[in-house]
Design a protein around this motif. Structure first.
Motif, PDB file in Angstrom:
ATOM      1  N   PRO A  14      22.409   8.376  -3.749  1.00 10.53           N
ATOM      2  CA  PRO A  14      21.210   7.998  -2.987  1.00 10.53           C
ATOM      3  C   PRO A  14      20.252   7.141  -3.807  1.00 10.53           C
ATOM      4  O   PRO A  14      19.555   7.630  -4.705  1.00 10.53           O
ATOM      5  CB  PRO A  14      20.570   9.347  -2.625  1.00 10.53           C
ATOM      6  N   VAL A  15      20.257   5.846  -3.519  1.00 12.11           N
ATOM      7  CA  VAL A  15      19.323   4.901  -4.129  1.00 12.11           C
ATOM      8  C   VAL A  15      18.913   3.913  -3.046  1.00 12.11           C
ATOM      9  O   VAL A  15      19.645   3.710  -2.074  1.00 12.11           O
ATOM     10  CB  VAL A  15      19.935   4.137  -5.321  1.00 12.11           C
ATOM     11  N   PRO A  16      17.758   3.270  -3.208  1.00  9.73           N
ATOM     12  CA  PRO A  16      17.392   2.215  -2.254  1.00  9.73           C
ATOM     13  C   PRO A  16      18.354   1.039  -2.359  1.00  9.73           C
ATOM     14  O   PRO A  16      18.752   0.654  -3.461  1.00  9.73           O
ATOM     15  CB  PRO A  16      15.974   1.819  -2.688  1.00  9.73           C
ATOM     16  N   ALA A  17      18.719   0.465  -1.229  1.00 10.35           N
ATOM     17  CA  ALA A  17      19.573  -0.723  -1.232  1.00 10.35           C
ATOM     18  C   ALA A  17      18.787  -1.909  -1.769  1.00 10.35           C
ATOM     19  O   ALA A  17      17.618  -2.103  -1.416  1.00 10.35           O
ATOM     20  CB  ALA A  17      20.066  -1.016   0.176  1.00 10.35           C
ATOM     21  N   VAL A  18      19.419  -2.710  -2.635  1.00 15.30           N
ATOM     22  CA  VAL A  18      18.770  -3.911  -3.162  1.00 15.30           C
ATOM     23  C   VAL A  18      19.203  -5.114  -2.337  1.00 15.30           C
ATOM     24  O   VAL A  18      20.323  -5.174  -1.832  1.00 15.30           O
ATOM     25  CB  VAL A  18      19.105  -4.120  -4.654  1.00 15.30           C
ATOM     26  N   HIS A  19      18.292  -6.092  -2.205  1.00 15.31           N
ATOM     27  CA  HIS A  19      18.532  -7.213  -1.295  1.00 15.31           C
ATOM     28  C   HIS A  19      18.454  -8.589  -1.942  1.00 15.31           C
ATOM     29  O   HIS A  19      19.149  -9.505  -1.498  1.00 15.31           O
ATOM     30  CB  HIS A  19      17.533  -7.154  -0.142  1.00 15.31           C
ATOM     31  N   ALA A  20      17.599  -8.764  -2.936  1.00 15.55           N
ATOM     32  CA  ALA A  20      17.418 -10.108  -3.483  1.00 15.55           C
ATOM     33  C   ALA A  20      16.816 -10.019  -4.873  1.00 15.55           C
ATOM     34  O   ALA A  20      16.002  -9.132  -5.169  1.00 15.55           O
ATOM     35  CB  ALA A  20      16.507 -10.939  -2.580  1.00 15.55           C
ATOM     36  N   LEU A  21      17.229 -10.962  -5.738  1.00 15.18           N
ATOM     37  CA  LEU A  21      16.762 -11.024  -7.119  1.00 15.18           C
ATOM     38  C   LEU A  21      16.178 -12.398  -7.398  1.00 15.18           C
ATOM     39  O   LEU A  21      16.804 -13.414  -7.082  1.00 15.18           O
ATOM     40  CB  LEU A  21      17.930 -10.749  -8.076  1.00 15.18           C
ATOM     41  N   GLN A  22      14.988 -12.428  -7.971  1.00 15.36           N
ATOM     42  CA  GLN A  22      14.372 -13.670  -8.449  1.00 15.36           C
ATOM     43  C   GLN A  22      14.222 -13.492  -9.949  1.00 15.36           C
ATOM     44  O   GLN A  22      13.316 -12.804 -10.412  1.00 15.36           O
ATOM     45  CB  GLN A  22      13.020 -13.882  -7.781  1.00 15.36           C
ATOM     46  N   ASN A  23      15.127 -14.099 -10.718  1.00  9.57           N
ATOM     47  CA  ASN A  23      15.203 -13.804 -12.150  1.00  9.57           C
ATOM     48  C   ASN A  23      14.592 -14.890 -13.024  1.00  9.57           C
ATOM     49  O   ASN A  23      14.754 -14.868 -14.237  1.00  9.57           O
ATOM     50  CB  ASN A  23      16.665 -13.571 -12.563  1.00  9.57           C
ATOM     51  N   ALA A  24      13.883 -15.845 -12.428  1.00  6.98           N
ATOM     52  CA  ALA A  24      13.196 -16.854 -13.236  1.00  6.98           C
ATOM     53  C   ALA A  24      12.056 -16.186 -14.008  1.00  6.98           C
ATOM     54  O   ALA A  24      11.444 -15.232 -13.519  1.00  6.98           O
ATOM     55  CB  ALA A  24      12.659 -17.968 -12.346  1.00  6.98           C
ATOM     56  N   PRO A  25      11.775 -16.658 -15.226  1.00 11.38           N
ATOM     57  CA  PRO A  25      10.754 -15.995 -16.052  1.00 11.38           C
ATOM     58  C   PRO A  25       9.345 -16.044 -15.468  1.00 11.38           C
ATOM     59  O   PRO A  25       8.500 -15.215 -15.805  1.00 11.38           O
ATOM     60  CB  PRO A  25      10.823 -16.753 -17.387  1.00 11.38           C
ATOM     61  N   GLU A  26       9.084 -17.009 -14.577  1.00 10.45           N
ATOM     62  CA  GLU A  26       7.755 -17.108 -13.980  1.00 10.45           C
ATOM     63  C   GLU A  26       7.866 -17.013 -12.464  1.00 10.45           C
ATOM     64  O   GLU A  26       8.838 -17.479 -11.862  1.00 10.45           O
ATOM     65  CB  GLU A  26       7.084 -18.421 -14.369  1.00 10.45           C
ATOM     66  N   SER A  27       6.881 -16.402 -11.857  1.00  4.08           N
ATOM     67  CA  SER A  27       6.837 -16.294 -10.405  1.00  4.08           C
ATOM     68  C   SER A  27       5.397 -16.090  -9.986  1.00  4.08           C
ATOM     69  O   SER A  27       4.505 -15.889 -10.826  1.00  4.08           O
ATOM     70  CB  SER A  27       7.688 -15.113  -9.920  1.00  4.08           C
ATOM     71  N   ALA A  28       5.175 -16.106  -8.685  1.00  7.04           N
ATOM     72  CA  ALA A  28       3.825 -15.871  -8.173  1.00  7.04           C
ATOM     73  C   ALA A  28       3.370 -14.442  -8.410  1.00  7.04           C
ATOM     74  O   ALA A  28       2.177 -14.134  -8.298  1.00  7.04           O
ATOM     75  CB  ALA A  28       3.776 -16.197  -6.677  1.00  7.04           C
ATOM     76  N   LEU A  29       4.315 -13.544  -8.754  1.00  7.22           N
ATOM     77  CA  LEU A  29       3.971 -12.155  -9.042  1.00  7.22           C
ATOM     78  C   LEU A  29       3.858 -11.891 -10.542  1.00  7.22           C
ATOM     79  O   LEU A  29       3.683 -10.749 -10.960  1.00  7.22           O
ATOM     80  CB  LEU A  29       5.003 -11.209  -8.419  1.00  7.22           C
ATOM     81  N   GLY A  30       3.982 -12.925 -11.348  1.00  4.35           N
ATOM     82  CA  GLY A  30       3.763 -12.763 -12.774  1.00  4.35           C
ATOM     83  C   GLY A  30       4.998 -12.528 -13.602  1.00  4.35           C
ATOM     84  O   GLY A  30       4.892 -12.278 -14.808  1.00  4.35           O
ATOM     85  N   GLY A  31       6.168 -12.574 -12.987  1.00  4.84           N
ATOM     86  CA  GLY A  31       7.397 -12.359 -13.740  1.00  4.84           C
ATOM     87  C   GLY A  31       8.574 -12.233 -12.798  1.00  4.84           C
ATOM     88  O   GLY A  31       8.420 -12.265 -11.565  1.00  4.84           O
ATOM     89  N   PRO A  32       9.777 -12.084 -13.327  1.00  4.65           N
ATOM     90  CA  PRO A  32      10.958 -11.914 -12.471  1.00  4.65           C
ATOM     91  C   PRO A  32      10.864 -10.617 -11.685  1.00  4.65           C
ATOM     92  O   PRO A  32      10.198  -9.666 -12.093  1.00  4.65           O
ATOM     93  CB  PRO A  32      12.118 -11.896 -13.469  1.00  4.65           C
ATOM     94  N   TYR A  33      11.553 -10.561 -10.549  1.00  9.36           N
ATOM     95  CA  TYR A  33      11.479  -9.369  -9.713  1.00  9.36           C
ATOM     96  C   TYR A  33      12.714  -9.258  -8.836  1.00  9.36           C
ATOM     97  O   TYR A  33      13.493 -10.204  -8.685  1.00  9.36           O
ATOM     98  CB  TYR A  33      10.228  -9.400  -8.827  1.00  9.36           C
ATOM     99  N   PHE A  34      12.907  -8.062  -8.275  1.00 12.18           N
ATOM    100  CA  PHE A  34      13.907  -7.895  -7.226  1.00 12.18           C
ATOM    101  C   PHE A  34      13.318  -7.073  -6.093  1.00 12.18           C
ATOM    102  O   PHE A  34      12.297  -6.381  -6.265  1.00 12.18           O
ATOM    103  CB  PHE A  34      15.229  -7.311  -7.751  1.00 12.18           C
ATOM    104  N   VAL A  35      13.964  -7.177  -4.945  1.00  8.65           N
ATOM    105  CA  VAL A  35      13.463  -6.536  -3.728  1.00  8.65           C
ATOM    106  C   VAL A  35      14.495  -5.519  -3.259  1.00  8.65           C
ATOM    107  O   VAL A  35      15.695  -5.801  -3.202  1.00  8.65           O
ATOM    108  CB  VAL A  35      13.205  -7.575  -2.618  1.00  8.65           C
ATOM    109  N   MET A  36      14.008  -4.328  -2.907  1.00  8.14           N
ATOM    110  CA  MET A  36      14.887  -3.280  -2.409  1.00  8.14           C
ATOM    111  C   MET A  36      14.214  -2.558  -1.252  1.00  8.14           C
ATOM    112  O   MET A  36      13.010  -2.741  -0.999  1.00  8.14           O
ATOM    113  CB  MET A  36      15.237  -2.290  -3.522  1.00  8.14           C
ATOM    114  N   ASP A  37      14.988  -1.746  -0.561  1.00 12.13           N
ATOM    115  CA  ASP A  37      14.434  -0.971   0.550  1.00 12.13           C
ATOM    116  C   ASP A  37      13.361  -0.007   0.056  1.00 12.13           C
ATOM    117  O   ASP A  37      13.389   0.446  -1.101  1.00 12.13           O
ATOM    118  CB  ASP A  37      15.534  -0.162   1.242  1.00 12.13           C
ATOM    119  N   HIS A  38      12.449   0.317   0.942  1.00 17.15           N
ATOM    120  CA  HIS A  38      11.450   1.347   0.668  1.00 17.15           C
ATOM    121  C   HIS A  38      11.997   2.668   1.203  1.00 17.15           C
ATOM    122  O   HIS A  38      12.014   2.899   2.411  1.00 17.15           O
ATOM    123  CB  HIS A  38      10.129   0.994   1.356  1.00 17.15           C
ATOM    124  N   ALA A  39      12.479   3.524   0.305  1.00 16.42           N
ATOM    125  CA  ALA A  39      13.046   4.806   0.715  1.00 16.42           C
ATOM    126  C   ALA A  39      11.921   5.789   1.040  1.00 16.42           C
ATOM    127  O   ALA A  39      10.844   5.733   0.437  1.00 16.42           O
ATOM    128  CB  ALA A  39      13.929   5.372  -0.393  1.00 16.42           C
TER     129      ALA A  39
END
Length: 333
Positions: free
Chosen positions: A80-105
């Motif tokens: 049981p883990v949240p499903a992951v959907h997308a990865l933004q692995n560039a060092p810079e982003s509008a959120l201040g760093g790389p990130y990934f998106v997953m379901d909210h369990a």
């Protein structure tokens, strides 16, 4: 925050996760040491995602893509883990760093240092034991994932390599020499359990890294330290008194406030069809405590050097005396 929201939405749409439209809001959640966590919610559909961001100067500079791939592999194995959907692995982003998106369990992470959460877990143990059963079931399932499916994690860590990594972290960040900590490292190294069949190790397996909903475990989260190694590390780590709510006063006598220690080890062994040496578990409880002391040391050093203004980094120094006390007792001094 609107720029960050728009960037995440564009990423999800590019990956075919969501369509156009919706009334999406992105809110940063409290907490987080090495990751910043945001919740993205659509007021129209009610759908919600979690965005995990690795900010500059994270307490532990762990690889985000590696964590993303662990989530995907563990989900595929039925843990049981949240499903992951997308990865933004560039060092810079509008959120201040790389990130990934997953379901909210659904659910919340118990905070064992709060009496209400701790007592609720203890009451569940006295009742139908659904939490304890789910936790042990999840741990056994994690350790049963075929290692061949986890090649991206690299070669397994030997016992001495795993201890050596945390010793190096501690030596680099320690503000003063601590004879108890230094002797504890030597005590652990002298108790090498020998070669084992490697498994996926969560490496921060505790009730606070799980989500509970209606007295059931809905997700195991925070996989940033995952590696291949001795699975019994997770068993010993979960048994740390600190993670049962100990601070100034003793916490629960139960493992993580959710299960009797003997039952926890015996049920884990039964589910995996193996024998578990209690002495090895004791060794890993001390090793886990040392790893936490090393992590706290990173934060203390960064705060002292002016690299962080987060008061939690300095406040954590109050945790160390209790951790030292635990190690002294576990080592029989």
């Amino acid at each position: 925050m609107s720029a960050g929201r728009d960037e995440v939405l564009a990423l999800l749409r590019a990956n075919g996760v969501i369509g156009a439209g919706g009334d999406w809001q992105l809110v940063q959640l409290a907490g987080g040491w090495s990751r910043h966590t945001h919740r993205l919610t659509d007021a129209v559909s009610g759908r919600s995602f979690i965005v995990r961001v690795r900010p500059p100067g994270a307490l532990l500079d762990t690889d985000l893509e590696r964590e993303y791939r662990v989530y995907a592999a563990v989900a595929a194995a039925g843990v049981p883990v949240p499903a992951v959907h997308a990865l933004q692995n560039a060092p810079e982003s509008a959120l201040g760093g790389p990130y990934f998106v997953m379901d909210h369990a659904p659910g919340h992470s118990p905070l064992v240092w709060q009496a209400g959460d701790r007592e609720a877990l203890e009451a569940n143990w006295r009742g139908d034991r659904s939490v304890a059963t789910d936790v042990v079931g999840a741990l056994a399932a994690i350790h049963d994932i075929p290692v061949a499916e986890l090649g991206f994690l690299g070669p397994p860590l030997s016992f001495r390599e795993a201890v050596g990594r945390w010793r190096a972290v501690y030596d680099k960040s320690a503000m003063v020499a601590d004879p108890v900590v230094e002797e504890a490292f030597e005590w652990v190294l002298a108790r090498d359990p020998g070669p084992v069949e490697p498994s996926l190790v969560h490496a921060d397996f505790r009730i606070g890294n799980m989500l509970l909903h209606e007295q059931r475990v809905t997700a195991v989260i925070d996989w940033e330290l995952a590696h291949l190694g001795d699975p019994l590390f997770d068993v010993g780590y979960a048994a740390m008194p600190y993670y049962a709510g100990k601070f100034v006063r003793a916490g629960s006598p139960l493992v993580g406030a959710f299960a009797e220690p003997e039952w926890f080890v015996a049920e884990y062994a039964r589910r995996r069809g193996i024998e578990v040496d209690p002495e090895t578990v004791r060794t890993y409880t001390v090793q886990g405590t040392l790893s936490l002391i090393a992590i706290i040391g990173i934060g203390l050093r960064r705060f002292a050097d002016g690299e962080s203004t987060d008061p939690r980094m300095a406040w954590n120094r109050f945790v160390i005396p209790g951790l030292r006390q635990d190690m002294v007792r576990l080592m029989g001094w």
